[in-house]
Design a protein around this motif. Structure first.
Motif, PDB file in Angstrom:
ATOM      1  N   LEU A  77       0.856  -1.185   0.000  1.00 47.65           N
ATOM      2  CA  LEU A  77       0.000   0.000   0.000  1.00 47.65           C
ATOM      3  C   LEU A  77       0.891   1.233   0.000  1.00 47.65           C
ATOM      4  CD1 LEU A  77      -2.134  -1.546   2.764  1.00 47.65           C
ATOM      5  CD2 LEU A  77      -3.248  -0.692   0.707  1.00 47.65           C
ATOM      6  N   PHE A  78       0.482   2.269  -0.737  1.00 50.39           N
ATOM      7  CA  PHE A  78       1.304   3.471  -0.869  1.00 50.39           C
ATOM      8  C   PHE A  78       0.492   4.714  -0.525  1.00 50.39           C
ATOM      9  CE2 PHE A  78       2.315   0.280  -4.088  1.00 50.39           C
ATOM     10  CZ  PHE A  78       3.606  -0.041  -3.729  1.00 50.39           C
ATOM     11  N   ASN A  79       1.131   5.639   0.183  1.00 47.77           N
ATOM     12  CA  ASN A  79       0.490   6.914   0.540  1.00 47.77           C
ATOM     13  C   ASN A  79      -0.862   6.675   1.211  1.00 47.77           C
ATOM     14  OD1 ASN A  79       1.597   7.704  -2.726  1.00 47.77           O
ATOM     15  ND2 ASN A  79       2.689   8.263  -0.877  1.00 47.77           N
ATOM     16  N   THR A  80      -0.805   5.971   2.334  1.00 46.21           N
ATOM     17  CA  THR A  80      -2.008   5.653   3.100  1.00 46.21           C
ATOM     18  C   THR A  80      -2.284   6.781   4.095  1.00 46.21           C
ATOM     19  OG1 THR A  80      -1.455   3.304   2.939  1.00 46.21           O
ATOM     20  CG2 THR A  80      -3.124   3.921   4.551  1.00 46.21           C
ATOM     21  N   TYR A  81      -3.446   7.437   3.949  1.00 46.38           N
ATOM     22  CA  TYR A  81      -3.802   8.569   4.799  1.00 46.38           C
ATOM     23  C   TYR A  81      -4.704   8.092   5.938  1.00 46.38           C
ATOM     24  CZ  TYR A  81      -1.822  11.707   1.338  1.00 46.38           C
ATOM     25  OH  TYR A  81      -0.947  12.360   0.501  1.00 46.38           O
ATOM     26  N   LEU A  82      -4.198   8.229   7.164  1.00 46.06           N
ATOM     27  CA  LEU A  82      -4.927   7.762   8.337  1.00 46.06           C
ATOM     28  C   LEU A  82      -5.374   8.949   9.192  1.00 46.06           C
ATOM     29  CD1 LEU A  82      -2.388   4.990   9.370  1.00 46.06           C
ATOM     30  CD2 LEU A  82      -4.508   4.643   8.103  1.00 46.06           C
ATOM     31  N   PRO A  83      -6.584   8.903   9.743  1.00 51.99           N
ATOM     32  CA  PRO A  83      -7.050  10.002  10.610  1.00 51.99           C
ATOM     33  C   PRO A  83      -6.264  10.050  11.913  1.00 51.99           C
ATOM     34  CG  PRO A  83      -8.610   8.170  10.632  1.00 51.99           C
ATOM     35  CD  PRO A  83      -7.602   7.851   9.574  1.00 51.99           C
ATOM     36  N   LYS A  84      -5.965  11.277  12.373  1.00 52.42           N
ATOM     37  CA  LYS A  84      -5.277  11.479  13.652  1.00 52.42           C
ATOM     38  C   LYS A  84      -6.318  11.817  14.713  1.00 52.42           C
ATOM     39  CE  LYS A  84      -1.679  14.194  13.575  1.00 52.42           C
ATOM     40  NZ  LYS A  84      -0.789  15.327  13.221  1.00 52.42           N
ATOM     41  N   GLY A  85      -6.863  10.782  15.332  1.00 48.66           N
ATOM     42  CA  GLY A  85      -7.870  10.996  16.366  1.00 48.66           C
ATOM     43  C   GLY A  85      -9.066  11.749  15.826  1.00 48.66           C
ATOM     44  N   GLU A  86      -9.513  12.764  16.599  1.00 45.77           N
ATOM     45  CA  GLU A  86     -10.676  13.547  16.187  1.00 45.77           C
ATOM     46  C   GLU A  86     -10.284  14.964  15.770  1.00 45.77           C
ATOM     47  OE1 GLU A  86     -13.412  13.433  19.416  1.00 45.77           O
ATOM     48  OE2 GLU A  86     -13.700  11.261  19.337  1.00 45.77           O
ATOM     49  N   SER A  87      -9.015  15.146  15.431  1.00 49.30           N
ATOM     50  CA  SER A  87      -8.512  16.476  15.079  1.00 49.30           C
ATOM     51  C   SER A  87      -8.915  16.910  13.677  1.00 49.30           C
ATOM     52  CB  SER A  87      -6.982  16.498  15.181  1.00 49.30           C
ATOM     53  OG  SER A  87      -6.397  15.644  14.196  1.00 49.30           O
ATOM     54  N   GLY A  88      -9.321  15.973  12.847  1.00 47.73           N
ATOM     55  CA  GLY A  88      -9.634  16.303  11.461  1.00 47.73           C
ATOM     56  C   GLY A  88      -8.410  16.283  10.574  1.00 47.73           C
ATOM     57  N   GLU A  89      -7.262  16.041  11.167  1.00 49.66           N
ATOM     58  CA  GLU A  89      -6.011  15.968  10.413  1.00 49.66           C
ATOM     59  C   GLU A  89      -5.703  14.512  10.062  1.00 49.66           C
ATOM     60  OE1 GLU A  89      -2.911  17.885  12.577  1.00 49.66           O
ATOM     61  OE2 GLU A  89      -3.928  19.826  12.642  1.00 49.66           O
ATOM     62  N   THR A  90      -4.728  14.340   9.183  1.00 49.25           N
ATOM     63  CA  THR A  90      -4.324  12.995   8.779  1.00 49.25           C
ATOM     64  C   THR A  90      -2.814  12.827   8.911  1.00 49.25           C
ATOM     65  OG1 THR A  90      -4.104  13.711   6.466  1.00 49.25           O
ATOM     66  CG2 THR A  90      -6.205  12.702   7.123  1.00 49.25           C
ATOM     67  N   THR A  91      -2.390  11.575   8.945  1.00 48.28           N
ATOM     68  CA  THR A  91      -0.967  11.252   8.878  1.00 48.28           C
ATOM     69  C   THR A  91      -0.795  10.275   7.723  1.00 48.28           C
ATOM     70  OG1 THR A  91       0.965  10.508  10.154  1.00 48.28           O
ATOM     71  CG2 THR A  91      -1.080   9.272  10.472  1.00 48.28           C
ATOM     72  N   GLU A  92       0.323  10.372   7.030  1.00 49.91           N
ATOM     73  CA  GLU A  92       0.514   9.586   5.806  1.00 49.91           C
ATOM     74  C   GLU A  92       1.644   8.564   5.960  1.00 49.91           C
ATOM     75  OE1 GLU A  92       1.929  10.129   1.138  1.00 49.91           O
ATOM     76  OE2 GLU A  92       1.999  11.805   2.544  1.00 49.91           O
ATOM     77  N   ILE A  93       1.350   7.316   5.663  1.00 51.34           N
ATOM     78  CA  ILE A  93       2.380   6.269   5.629  1.00 51.34           C
ATOM     79  C   ILE A  93       2.848   6.123   4.193  1.00 51.34           C
ATOM     80  CG2 ILE A  93       2.919   3.854   6.068  1.00 51.34           C
ATOM     81  CD1 ILE A  93       0.735   3.783   8.149  1.00 51.34           C
ATOM     82  N   ASP A  94       4.146   6.236   3.978  1.00 46.98           N
ATOM     83  CA  ASP A  94       4.692   6.171   2.619  1.00 46.98           C
ATOM     84  C   ASP A  94       4.450   4.808   1.971  1.00 46.98           C
ATOM     85  OD1 ASP A  94       5.651   8.791   2.693  1.00 46.98           O
ATOM     86  OD2 ASP A  94       7.498   8.160   3.687  1.00 46.98           O
ATOM     87  N   VAL A  95       4.916   3.759   2.643  1.00 43.90           N
ATOM     88  CA  VAL A  95       4.788   2.404   2.090  1.00 43.90           C
ATOM     89  C   VAL A  95       4.458   1.418   3.211  1.00 43.90           C
ATOM     90  CG1 VAL A  95       5.916   0.549   0.778  1.00 43.90           C
ATOM     91  CG2 VAL A  95       6.543   2.935   0.331  1.00 43.90           C
ATOM     92  N   ILE A  96       3.487   0.556   2.951  1.00 42.98           N
ATOM     93  CA  ILE A  96       3.143  -0.537   3.866  1.00 42.98           C
ATOM     94  C   ILE A  96       3.294  -1.852   3.115  1.00 42.98           C
ATOM     95  CG2 ILE A  96       1.316  -1.648   5.218  1.00 42.98           C
ATOM     96  CD1 ILE A  96       0.030   1.085   5.594  1.00 42.98           C
ATOM     97  N   MET A  97       3.909  -2.826   3.746  1.00 47.62           N
ATOM     98  CA  MET A  97       3.949  -4.175   3.188  1.00 47.62           C
ATOM     99  C   MET A  97       3.320  -5.129   4.199  1.00 47.62           C
ATOM    100  SD  MET A  97       7.083  -6.559   1.683  1.00 47.62           S
ATOM    101  CE  MET A  97       7.637  -7.356   3.198  1.00 47.62           C
ATOM    102  N   ILE A  98       2.262  -5.804   3.785  1.00 43.77           N
ATOM    103  CA  ILE A  98       1.592  -6.795   4.631  1.00 43.77           C
ATOM    104  C   ILE A  98       1.981  -8.174   4.128  1.00 43.77           C
ATOM    105  CG2 ILE A  98      -0.600  -7.565   5.607  1.00 43.77           C
ATOM    106  CD1 ILE A  98      -1.837  -4.938   4.585  1.00 43.77           C
ATOM    107  N   CYS A  99       2.608  -8.958   4.987  1.00 44.26           N
ATOM    108  CA  CYS A  99       3.043 -10.293   4.574  1.00 44.26           C
ATOM    109  C   CYS A  99       2.729 -11.290   5.684  1.00 44.26           C
ATOM    110  CB  CYS A  99       4.532 -10.307   4.245  1.00 44.26           C
ATOM    111  SG  CYS A  99       5.602  -9.881   5.640  1.00 44.26           S
ATOM    112  N   TYR A 100       3.083 -12.536   5.482  1.00 42.01           N
ATOM    113  CA  TYR A 100       2.750 -13.574   6.450  1.00 42.01           C
ATOM    114  C   TYR A 100       3.376 -13.313   7.818  1.00 42.01           C
ATOM    115  CZ  TYR A 100       0.789 -16.293   2.631  1.00 42.01           C
ATOM    116  OH  TYR A 100       0.011 -16.712   1.575  1.00 42.01           O
TER     117      TYR A 100
END
Length: 246
Positions: A77-100
């Motif tokens: 997954l690339f450029n994953t935007y996640l909410p930061k609590g209830e602030s209305g802001e987001t934080t971005e993860i550059d790259v995620i790798m999900i594996c076994y």
């Protein structure tokens, strides 16, 4: 005069032939590799944009180092935007790798120059030598370990029970063009490496006993994928929010 004109024309033709051969042999395979990559498919970024975007280059290079794990069931997954609590802001993860073996959360720092930092300090320093007799240029940037810690906390909030006891690996990846001059750590919260060491690091982690099943990987991926498909307005606001806190 005609002889000179013929010589120049021949030189130009040879130059064009060389450029065509160079593109076909050296650049075309790389271009095709990019066009068929998951990074291109998911981010919709053109090759031209990646060439002119240092951040995108860093993300793609991380993926390219590890894309072989896709054949082993891994999901990226690339450029994953996640909410930061209830602030209305987001934080971005550059790259995620999900594996076994779990979830790798990568913070990409495609920087050059000398890098100085302390795990406990809010900002780190990039020093760019300017040549003999000139004062080095210094740039501050947010502590990438703290950034990735926040990323993981927000990831845990989004996934909730789906993430219970799942191993999460925090990895900060710097460009091979930089020199990690002086970094100080007080914990094992994250690994900070240059890209050249990334394949061996992930290979080491992937030797441990599998934790996730194929179905679990797919479920996590399906939950997070929509968070990678945001509008340009959301991305612009994310950048503005970062600048406010810097």
């Amino acid at each position: 005069m005609d002889f000179l004109y013929t010589e120049i024309s021949l030189f130009i033709r040879l130059g064009l032939i060389f450029l065509v051969v160079f593109f076909a042999v050296c650049l075309l395979p790389k271009y095709i590799l990019y066009l068929t990559s998951t990074y291109r498919k998911d981010t919709k970024k053109s090759a031209f944009k990646v060439l002119n975007d240092v951040g995108a280059q860093g993300e793609y290079r991380i993926y390219k180092c590890l894309r072989k794990y896709e054949k082993q069931g891994a999901r990226f997954l690339f450029n994953t935007y996640l909410p930061k609590g209830e602030s209305g802001e987001t934080t971005e993860i550059d790259v995620i790798m999900i594996c076994y073996q779990g979830i790798f959360v990568f913070e990409s720092k495609n920087y050059s120059g000398w890098i100085f930092g302390n795990e406990k300090y809010k900002t780190w320093t990039q020093t760019l030598p300017q040549g003999k007799g000139k004062k080095a240029k210094k740039e501050k940037f947010l502590n990438p370990i703290m950034q990735n810690k926040l990323h993981i906390e927000c990831l845990q909030e989004v996934l909730g029970d789906d993430l219970e006891n799942v191993p999460i690996f925090s990895v900060v990846v710097f460009s091979n063009r930089c020199e990690l001059k002086k970094l100080e750590f007080s914990s094992n919260e994250a690994v900070v490496i240059k890209k050249e060491k990334l394949p061996l690091l992930v290979k080491k982690y992937c030797k441990v006993k599998p934790f996730l099943t194929y179905e679990m990987i797919e479920e996590l991926y399906k939950t997070l994928y929509p968070l990678t498909q945001f509008s340009d307005e959301v991305k612009k606001k994310h950048i503005e929010d970062i600048q406010k806190h810097f």
